[in-house]
Design a protein around this motif. Structure first.
Motif, short mmCIF file in Angstrom:
data_model
loop_
_atom_site.label_atom_id
_atom_site.label_comp_id
_atom_site.label_asym_id
_atom_site.label_seq_id
_atom_site.Cartn_x
_atom_site.Cartn_y
_atom_site.Cartn_z
N ARG A 62 88.51 46.58 62.25
CA ARG A 62 88.95 47.83 62.87
C ARG A 62 90.34 47.61 63.47
O ARG A 62 90.57 46.62 64.18
CB ARG A 62 87.97 48.26 63.97
CG ARG A 62 88.40 49.51 64.72
CD ARG A 62 87.30 50.00 65.66
NE ARG A 62 87.78 51.03 66.58
CZ ARG A 62 87.91 52.31 66.28
NH1 ARG A 62 87.61 52.74 65.07
NH2 ARG A 62 88.33 53.18 67.18
N GLN A 64 92.99 48.53 66.17
CA GLN A 64 92.88 49.05 67.54
C GLN A 64 94.18 48.77 68.30
O GLN A 64 94.89 47.82 67.98
CB GLN A 64 91.73 48.36 68.29
CG GLN A 64 90.39 48.50 67.61
CD GLN A 64 89.28 47.72 68.28
OE1 GLN A 64 88.21 47.53 67.70
NE2 GLN A 64 89.51 47.25 69.51
N ASN A 70 86.88 50.50 70.98
CA ASN A 70 85.82 50.35 70.00
C ASN A 70 84.56 51.09 70.43
O ASN A 70 83.45 50.72 70.05
CB ASN A 70 85.49 48.87 69.78
CG ASN A 70 85.07 48.16 71.06
OD1 ASN A 70 84.84 48.79 72.08
ND2 ASN A 70 84.98 46.85 71.00
N TYR A 146 84.37 42.42 63.32
CA TYR A 146 83.03 42.58 63.88
C TYR A 146 82.01 42.19 62.82
O TYR A 146 82.12 42.59 61.66
CB TYR A 146 82.78 44.02 64.30
CG TYR A 146 83.73 44.53 65.36
CD1 TYR A 146 83.39 44.48 66.71
CD2 TYR A 146 84.97 45.06 65.02
CE1 TYR A 146 84.26 44.95 67.69
CE2 TYR A 146 85.85 45.53 65.99
CZ TYR A 146 85.48 45.46 67.32
OH TYR A 146 86.35 45.91 68.29
N ARG A 210 81.85 41.60 68.22
CA ARG A 210 83.20 41.17 67.87
C ARG A 210 83.20 39.66 67.61
O ARG A 210 82.68 38.86 68.38
CB ARG A 210 84.17 41.50 68.99
CG ARG A 210 85.62 41.18 68.61
CD ARG A 210 86.66 41.42 69.70
NE ARG A 210 86.16 42.02 70.90
CZ ARG A 210 86.41 43.27 71.30
NH1 ARG A 210 87.17 44.05 70.57
NH2 ARG A 210 85.93 43.74 72.43
#
Length: 222
Positions: A62, A64, A70, A146, A210
């Motif tokens: 992801r 970010q 998240n 993750y 994570r």
């Protein structure tokens, strides 16, 4: 903590996620000490855990701007709670306000949803035909990894399948407005670029899964 204890603890954590599906793994971890004169067979132990993770988890990414980016909307249920609600909702064949429909709406950009988007293909997202998706990869500050249990994830294909299931199971008078919205959702999901490999995490506690993060290597690229 000894290696044996660490492996047994890892097996317990996995078993808590997957129940009976990993009960044999837990036994195997407990018995590996029989090898090498009572010592731990580290290679076997690593293999057991690696196989279980491969079969039951996905490692996804992801983009970010910071570590806390998240989470879905405030007060969302946890991932496990969401998975349980999902199973009940599909079983009861709810035609409106169900989680599969909410997941579809999330993929269309709905804010304050119960889901968080990840990708299974960094380069596919970076070269997506969707300008908005490409912009995320080029502007975000960080890239996080993750490793998440499969049962807490939903793909666009799974969303579409569950929506179709609930339509087929609907009894009584049809709500034509709701039915049209469902067909619109299915058309949308069918058009989601497959190269992005978008996957949705359900719930509020994705941070516990994570496993890595780095500065975004795609930032500023064209």
């Amino acid at each position: 903590m000894t290696t044996r204890e660490r492996m047994a603890r890892a097996a317990g954590v996995l078993s808590a996620h997957f129940g009976a599906s990993t009960s044999q793994m837990k036994k195997d971890v407990a018995n590996v000490g029989r090898v090498n004169n009572g010592g731990i067979d580290r290679q076997l132990a690593r293999s057991i855990v690696a196989d279980t993770i491969h079969n039951n988890y996905q490692t996804l990414h992801r983009f970010q701007d910071q570590a806390s980016h998240n989470t879905p909307k405030p007060n969302a249920p946890t991932g496990i709670e969401m998975a349980e609600q999902w199973s009940k909702g599909v079983a009861q064949q709810r035609i409106q306000h169900s989680l599969p429909r909410a997941g579809s709406d999330h993929t269309q950009g709905q804010n304050q949803s119960l889901f968080v988007s990840l990708t299974g293909d960094l380069h596919g997202l970076h070269t997506s035909t969707d300008p908005w998706a490409r912009s995320i990869t080029r502007n975000a500050n960080e890239l996080h990894a993750y490793t998440i249990p499969n049962r807490l994830l939903r793909s666009p294909q799974r969303l579409a399948g569950d929506i179709k299931m609930s339509i087929r199971g609907k009894s009584g008078p049809l709500d034509m407005n709701a039915l049209q919205k469902d067909h619109d959702r299915l058309n949308w999901l069918g058009g989601v670029p497959t190269q992005e490999k978008e996957v949705l995490y359900m719930g509020s506690n994705m941070g516990k899964y994570r496993t890595d993060f780095q500065h975004n290597p795609f930032k500023g690229t064209k």
